[in-house]
Write a protein that holds these residues in place. Structure first.
Motif, PDB file in Angstrom:
ATOM      1  N   GLN A 249      -0.215  58.112 104.451  1.00  0.00           N
ATOM      2  CA  GLN A 249      -0.827  57.781 103.163  1.00  0.00           C
ATOM      3  C   GLN A 249      -0.110  58.491 102.006  1.00  0.00           C
ATOM      4  N   ALA A 250       1.194  58.729 102.173  1.00  0.00           N
ATOM      5  CA  ALA A 250       1.939  59.526 101.188  1.00  0.00           C
ATOM      6  C   ALA A 250       1.862  58.928  99.789  1.00  0.00           C
ATOM      7  N   GLU A 251       2.027  57.611  99.662  1.00  0.00           N
ATOM      8  CA  GLU A 251       2.032  56.995  98.335  1.00  0.00           C
ATOM      9  C   GLU A 251       0.680  57.134  97.659  1.00  0.00           C
ATOM     10  N   ALA A 252      -0.400  56.854  98.392  1.00  0.00           N
ATOM     11  CA  ALA A 252      -1.736  56.953  97.807  1.00  0.00           C
ATOM     12  C   ALA A 252      -2.047  58.383  97.377  1.00  0.00           C
ATOM     13  N   ILE A 253      -1.622  59.360  98.189  1.00  0.00           N
ATOM     14  CA  ILE A 253      -1.862  60.764  97.842  1.00  0.00           C
ATOM     15  C   ILE A 253      -1.072  61.143  96.596  1.00  0.00           C
ATOM     16  N   ALA A 254       0.194  60.689  96.531  1.00  0.00           N
ATOM     17  CA  ALA A 254       1.036  61.025  95.379  1.00  0.00           C
ATOM     18  C   ALA A 254       0.502  60.398  94.091  1.00  0.00           C
ATOM     19  N   LEU A 255      -0.001  59.164  94.167  1.00  0.00           N
ATOM     20  CA  LEU A 255      -0.477  58.480  92.970  1.00  0.00           C
ATOM     21  C   LEU A 255      -1.689  59.159  92.351  1.00  0.00           C
ATOM     22  N   VAL A 256      -2.579  59.667  93.170  1.00  0.00           N
ATOM     23  CA  VAL A 256      -3.792  60.310  92.639  1.00  0.00           C
ATOM     24  C   VAL A 256      -3.637  61.813  92.504  1.00  0.00           C
ATOM     25  N   GLY A 257      -2.455  62.344  92.848  1.00  0.00           N
ATOM     26  CA  GLY A 257      -2.241  63.782  92.752  1.00  0.00           C
ATOM     27  C   GLY A 257      -3.059  64.568  93.755  1.00  0.00           C
ATOM     28  N   GLU A 259      -2.084  66.195  96.383  1.00  0.00           N
ATOM     29  CA  GLU A 259      -1.323  67.149  97.190  1.00  0.00           C
ATOM     30  C   GLU A 259      -2.081  68.471  97.373  1.00  0.00           C
ATOM     31  N   LYS A 260      -2.745  68.950  96.330  1.00  0.00           N
ATOM     32  CA  LYS A 260      -3.474  70.216  96.431  1.00  0.00           C
ATOM     33  C   LYS A 260      -4.571  70.126  97.482  1.00  0.00           C
ATOM     34  N   MET A 261      -5.310  69.024  97.460  1.00  0.00           N
ATOM     35  CA  MET A 261      -6.387  68.845  98.433  1.00  0.00           C
ATOM     36  C   MET A 261      -5.826  68.741  99.851  1.00  0.00           C
ATOM     37  N   GLU A 262      -4.690  68.037 100.001  1.00  0.00           N
ATOM     38  CA  GLU A 262      -4.098  67.910 101.328  1.00  0.00           C
ATOM     39  C   GLU A 262      -3.559  69.240 101.833  1.00  0.00           C
ATOM     40  N   ARG A 263      -3.009  70.050 100.908  1.00  0.00           N
ATOM     41  CA  ARG A 263      -2.559  71.387 101.308  1.00  0.00           C
ATOM     42  C   ARG A 263      -3.740  72.216 101.799  1.00  0.00           C
ATOM     43  N   GLN A 264      -4.830  72.163 101.048  1.00  0.00           N
ATOM     44  CA  GLN A 264      -6.013  72.929 101.444  1.00  0.00           C
ATOM     45  C   GLN A 264      -6.555  72.444 102.787  1.00  0.00           C
ATOM     46  N   ARG A 265      -6.554  71.123 102.960  1.00  0.00           N
ATOM     47  CA  ARG A 265      -7.041  70.571 104.223  1.00  0.00           C
ATOM     48  C   ARG A 265      -6.143  71.012 105.387  1.00  0.00           C
ATOM     49  N   SER A 266      -4.835  70.971 105.167  1.00  0.00           N
ATOM     50  CA  SER A 266      -3.905  71.384 106.222  1.00  0.00           C
ATOM     51  C   SER A 266      -4.046  72.869 106.531  1.00  0.00           C
ATOM     52  N   GLU A 502      13.173  48.773 108.489  1.00  0.00           N
ATOM     53  CA  GLU A 502      12.603  49.596 107.435  1.00  0.00           C
ATOM     54  C   GLU A 502      11.153  49.914 107.781  1.00  0.00           C
ATOM     55  N   ALA A 503      10.591  50.869 107.049  1.00  0.00           N
ATOM     56  CA  ALA A 503       9.143  51.075 107.083  1.00  0.00           C
ATOM     57  C   ALA A 503       8.561  50.104 106.048  1.00  0.00           C
ATOM     58  N   TRP A 504       8.374  48.865 106.455  1.00  0.00           N
ATOM     59  CA  TRP A 504       8.034  47.812 105.500  1.00  0.00           C
ATOM     60  C   TRP A 504       6.671  48.016 104.850  1.00  0.00           C
ATOM     61  N   ASP A 505       5.797  48.759 105.491  1.00  0.00           N
ATOM     62  CA  ASP A 505       4.522  49.056 104.849  1.00  0.00           C
ATOM     63  C   ASP A 505       4.697  50.011 103.676  1.00  0.00           C
ATOM     64  N   GLN A 506       5.851  50.711 103.626  1.00  0.00           N
ATOM     65  CA  GLN A 506       6.161  51.563 102.484  1.00  0.00           C
ATOM     66  C   GLN A 506       7.057  50.848 101.476  1.00  0.00           C
TER      67      GLN A 506
END
Length: 594
Positions: A249-257, A259-266, A502-506
């Motif tokens: 879900q890299a694109e969706a995470i990047a679009l809404v910013g 990354e901080k929440m994903e870092r905390q979750r990780s 390719e990763a056509w979904d991306q």
């Protein structure tokens, strides 16, 4: 499915009966490998492994007798006998290397063959009858099925064969070296209060006592290791799943910013790993503390016990060293449980994870979810008509979401379904066979298959040709036919990239992905089509053009469309509107479409 908190599972512990039942469940799942169509290969590899294990035991016995002869030659200072023993050792050395190499080859081939069979067996169950989807709504210990299939099956098959080999080897060594120790060490005389007591086979008794004490202590100290290993494997799987989800879900995470929440979750997931890692490390520390002393004393203990006989001249140097080595071999065989405690803990934890997934997949066909006693009945109609009778759709978290729904959709009709989005999506899942919980009857059209188009099509990694042909093999379609399907779907600019991987979904936008879904539709040419908001990412003109193309390419097809804006009405013959009633149940209301 959640990844925020680890789910700690206990491996089968407690009574002997529970362990027996656990082993019986595992054998029932994994043993058919030796009865399948490749059974002769499996039996041959197993027989080869047993024969090579016997060869290892024979070499160990030969080495023990050689050891006694060597030290006798040294004690007698006989050069000729010493050189003779060097020649014998060269033969033992060569045979040991050859047997070890062949044993490794046979064992590895058996392990990968068994792993391949069990992996296919579990994946076949997981990816059949929509179980992979329905499993997500079923309670039980089956989180991260991908990790259980990829990692735990590997651990289970690898360790099962390794542990079985070492157990058989230890049992054969036990039987062989008991006899050797009885013959070479003999008995001893103990003086008690002025009387003498002859103790036959005293070294065998001491070996059993030494190994028994070590095994008991090891089992006591090993219980925390079993629990911590199981917990660590669970949180490791949760951590991998969380990272994989962020990557997908890299694109969706990047679009809404996000990354901080994903870092905390990780970091939170990794803190669970740190906690269970600490527990496992503490458990390992106690075991290492004991086993290091146990192992250090083992080669010295028999020499200390036999030293008085050697000093008194009743035992030669060769017999002393042969007795010491036989004692070590016998004790090592008796110490099999403690020596393999860590591997048994890993095997038990992984076997439990695989069994939980396997059993929950089997239970999907036998039991309702969360106490739902009823199920929707599926059958085939006598005519090419979709008939839904008295349909009640249930959900695990609450009451029915659709009650008493009846509809007939005849061949060639075009029906728009709108109103409540949840009800429409649930109806889509029921007709697709994804959701069997509830009651009522669904008769699918005779001699017709329904082509389902979800809101977001699944796009596998690989070539564009593979992505368009999915779920069929790309070789089934001519390239010119595939290019025509791309043109109809508005993806003509991709016709020269059919072989590109390719990763056509991306690569594709959401609209491009939906157009790819329509390209599949044009390629497969079905007569019944059920679309779930399959064009909601289109602009109005693009959607209108696509629907016109659909009507032109499929003039006689039956089309059911879930959509929620009036522009779609003119492409359909009638409309089903699902609305929420005051009693919070979804009641179907049928209307004529314009």
């Amino acid at each position: 499915m959640t990844i925020d908190a680890p789910i700690v599972r206990r491996t089968p512990e407690g009574s002997i009966l529970s362990r027996y039942r656990f082993l019986r469940r595992f054998i029932r799942m994994a043993a058919p490998f030796w009865t399948t169509e490749d059974r002769w290969k499996a039996i041959g590899l197993t027989a080869g492994l047993v024969l090579l294990t016997l060869a290892q035991v024979v070499l160990a016995i030969w080495t023990n007798y050689w050891n006694g002869a060597l030290f006798d030659a040294l004690g007698e200072r006989s050069t000729s006998r010493f050189l003779a023993q060097i020649g014998i050792f060269a033969i033992i050395f060569s045979l040991t290397m050859a047997v070890a190499a062949m044993h490794l080859q046979v064992k590895k081939r058996l392990q990968i063959s068994w792993r391949g069979w069990l992996t296919r067996h579990v994946i076949d169950r997981w990816m059949s009858e929509k179980r992979h989807y329905r499993l997500t709504f079923t309670p039980g210990e089956h989180d991260n099925p991908d990790g259980r299939i990829a990692d735990d099956i590997n651990i289970v098959t690898d360790l099962a064969i390794s542990l079985s080999h070492t157990l058989v080897y230890s049992l054969l060594i036990l039987g062989s070296f008991v006899d050797i120790l009885l013959s070479v060490a003999g008995g001893t005389t103990v003086s008690l209060n002025g009387s003498s007591l002859h103790v036959p086979g005293y070294m065998v008794v001491l070996a059993f006592a030494y190994a028994g004490a070590g095994t008991v202590m090891g089992l006591i100290l090993g219980q925390p290791l079993v629990r911590s290993t199981n917990g660590l494997q669970t949180v490791e799987a949760n951590f991998r799943f969380g990272l994989a989800r962020a990557r997908e879900q890299a694109e969706a995470i990047a679009l809404v910013g996000g990354e901080k929440m994903e870092r905390q979750r990780s970091f939170a997931l990794f803190s669970d790993i740190r906690e269970w890692w600490g527990r496992q490390t503490l458990a390992y520390t106690w075991i290492l503390f004991f086993t290091s002393g146990y192992g250090a004393l083992l080669p010295v203990f028999p020499i200390l016990v036999c030293a008085p006989q050697y000093i008194a001249g009743t035992m030669s140097l060769g017999v002393l060293m042969q007795t010491a080595q036989a004692f070590q071999k016998l004790t090592s065989a008796l110490s099999w449980p403690i020596d393999n405690l860590a591997d048994m803990a890993r095997w038990s934890a992984s076997a439990n994870r695989v069994l939980s997934l396997h059993d929950d997949l089997a239970a999907l066909d036998e039991q309702p979810v969360d106490g739902m006693e009823e199920r929707i009945e599926f059958a085939t109609a006598a005519i090419p008509t979709l008939i839904i009778s008295d349909l009640h759709i249930s959900r695990p978290e609450g009451p029915h979401v659709l009650d008493g729904f009846d509809v007939e959709i005849r061949e060639g009709e075009r029906v728009l379904i709108d109103g409540d989005a949840d009800a429409a999506v649930d109806l889509f899942k029921v007709v697709a066979g994804l959701w069997p919980w509830g009651r009522g009857r669904v008769l699918l059209p005779k001699d017709r298959s329904i082509f389902f188009m979800p809101q977001r099509p699944f796009i596998p990694h690989g070539s564009l040709r593979t992505a368009i042909s999915y779920p069929d093999e790309p070789d089934l379609f001519d390239d010119n036919v595939i290019r025509a399907a791309l043109d109809h779907a508005g993806l003509g600019y991709l016709t020269m990239r059919l072989g590109d991987v390719e990763a056509w979904d991306q690569v594709l936008t959401q609209r491009g992905q939906q157009r790819l879904g329509f390209a599949r539709l044009f390629l497969h040419r079905p007569s019944w089509i059920f679309m779930q908001e399959a064009s909601d990412a289109f602009d109005p003109k693009g959607e209108e053009k696509m629907m016109e193309t659909l009507r032109h390419e499929f003039p006689d097809a039956t089309i059911m469309t879930i959509g929620f804006h009036p522009a779609l009405e003119r492409f359909h013959d009638r409309k089903l509107c699902l609305e929420r009633a005051e009693n919070a149940r979804l009641v179907p209301i049928s209307k004529d479409g314009s």
